[in-house]
Write a protein that holds these residues in place. Structure first.
Motif, PDB file in Angstrom:
ATOM      1  N   LYS A  19       0.828  -1.367   0.594  1.00 48.17           N
ATOM      2  CA  LYS A  19       0.355   0.040  -0.208  1.00 48.17           C
ATOM      3  C   LYS A  19       0.916   1.473   0.027  1.00 48.17           C
ATOM      4  O   LYS A  19       2.250   0.942   0.365  1.00 48.17           O
ATOM      5  N   VAL A  20       0.406   2.123   0.097  1.00 51.30           N
ATOM      6  CA  VAL A  20       1.354   3.596  -1.032  1.00 51.30           C
ATOM      7  C   VAL A  20       0.084   4.289  -0.137  1.00 51.30           C
ATOM      8  O   VAL A  20      -0.696   4.437   0.721  1.00 51.30           O
ATOM      9  N   THR A  21       1.225   5.348   1.172  1.00 51.39           N
ATOM     10  CA  THR A  21       0.761   6.058   1.822  1.00 51.39           C
ATOM     11  C   THR A  21       1.344   7.754   1.816  1.00 51.39           C
ATOM     12  O   THR A  21       2.473   7.380   0.662  1.00 51.39           O
ATOM     13  N   LYS A  22       1.401   8.901   1.908  1.00 54.09           N
ATOM     14  CA  LYS A  22       1.548   9.769   1.767  1.00 54.09           C
ATOM     15  C   LYS A  22       2.110  10.775   3.026  1.00 54.09           C
ATOM     16  O   LYS A  22       1.406  10.585   3.590  1.00 54.09           O
ATOM     17  N   GLU A  64       4.348   3.519  -7.968  1.00 56.25           N
ATOM     18  CA  GLU A  64       4.958   2.672  -9.666  1.00 56.25           C
ATOM     19  C   GLU A  64       5.217   0.984  -9.588  1.00 56.25           C
ATOM     20  O   GLU A  64       4.574   0.211  -9.939  1.00 56.25           O
ATOM     21  N   TRP A  65       5.525   0.935  -7.519  1.00 51.33           N
ATOM     22  CA  TRP A  65       5.721  -0.493  -7.558  1.00 51.33           C
ATOM     23  C   TRP A  65       4.276  -0.878  -6.737  1.00 51.33           C
ATOM     24  O   TRP A  65       4.093  -2.410  -6.576  1.00 51.33           O
ATOM     25  N   VAL A  66       4.134  -0.044  -6.175  1.00 55.16           N
ATOM     26  CA  VAL A  66       2.783  -0.746  -6.069  1.00 55.16           C
ATOM     27  C   VAL A  66       1.623  -1.783  -6.117  1.00 55.16           C
ATOM     28  O   VAL A  66       0.682  -3.163  -6.275  1.00 55.16           O
ATOM     29  N   THR A  67       1.295  -1.743  -8.142  1.00 55.42           N
ATOM     30  CA  THR A  67       0.877  -1.902  -8.721  1.00 55.42           C
ATOM     31  C   THR A  67       1.446  -3.348  -9.034  1.00 55.42           C
ATOM     32  O   THR A  67       0.962  -4.829  -9.457  1.00 55.42           O
ATOM     33  N   LYS A  68       2.741  -3.195  -8.773  1.00 54.96           N
ATOM     34  CA  LYS A  68       3.431  -4.211  -9.301  1.00 54.96           C
ATOM     35  C   LYS A  68       4.451  -5.351  -8.523  1.00 54.96           C
ATOM     36  O   LYS A  68       3.841  -6.496  -9.063  1.00 54.96           O
ATOM     37  N   LEU A  69       3.739  -5.116  -7.920  1.00 56.90           N
ATOM     38  CA  LEU A  69       4.464  -6.180  -6.034  1.00 56.90           C
ATOM     39  C   LEU A  69       2.554  -6.943  -5.703  1.00 56.90           C
ATOM     40  O   LEU A  69       1.123  -6.390  -4.748  1.00 56.90           O
ATOM     41  N   THR A  70       2.026  -7.811  -5.926  1.00 55.56           N
ATOM     42  CA  THR A  70       1.709  -8.494  -5.764  1.00 55.56           C
ATOM     43  C   THR A  70       1.908  -9.903  -4.302  1.00 55.56           C
ATOM     44  O   THR A  70       3.312 -10.303  -4.596  1.00 55.56           O
ATOM     45  N   VAL A  71       0.990 -10.184  -3.515  1.00 56.06           N
ATOM     46  CA  VAL A  71       0.795 -11.671  -1.987  1.00 56.06           C
ATOM     47  C   VAL A  71       1.786 -12.231  -3.455  1.00 56.06           C
ATOM     48  O   VAL A  71       0.990 -12.788  -4.516  1.00 56.06           O
ATOM     49  N   GLY A  72       2.798 -12.617  -2.855  1.00 56.66           N
ATOM     50  CA  GLY A  72       3.926 -14.269  -3.741  1.00 56.66           C
ATOM     51  C   GLY A  72       4.878 -13.329  -5.005  1.00 56.66           C
ATOM     52  O   GLY A  72       5.793 -14.289  -4.758  1.00 56.66           O
TER      53      GLY A  72
END
Length: 103
Positions: A19-22, A64-72
């Motif tokens: 997850k992304v926070t600011k 950009e990484w939040v969509t690339k990183l999924t569980v596993g």
């Protein structure tokens, strides 16, 4: 004595959704948990190594990484360790990523 070295590299799998926070300053922070399981040798004997650690990756690339990183997802994280306290005042180590790489 120079005590400035603090570098850590680990391979593992994402085990909690990213997850992304600011921050109040507008800096993006990507948060996820990384799990590492391997066999290491200690005193010439095999030993199972299990690590689960929180990772924070800050900066413009975080979103950009939040969509690339999924569980596993398998990733290599390179960065430094820092102490962080939770709301109850309990301390834990957090890996502040300076470099992420899919593996």
């Amino acid at each position: 004595m120079d005590l400035s070295t603090n570098q850590f590299v680990i391979d593992g799998n994402v085990c909690k959704p990213a997850k992304v926070t600011k921050s109040p300053a507008g800096i993006s922070h990507l948060h996820f948990a990384l799990e590492h399981i391997s066999e290491q040798f200690e005193a010439t004997l095999p030993r199972r190594s299990y690590v689960r650690i929180q990772v924070v990756f800050s900066g413009a690339e975080a979103s950009e990484w939040v969509t690339k990183l999924t569980v596993g997802s398998a990733v290599q994280v390179r960065g430094f360790l820092n102490r962080q306290e939770d709301n109850n005042g309990l301390a834990k180590l957090v890996l502040h990523a300076q470099q992420l790489k899919m593996i």
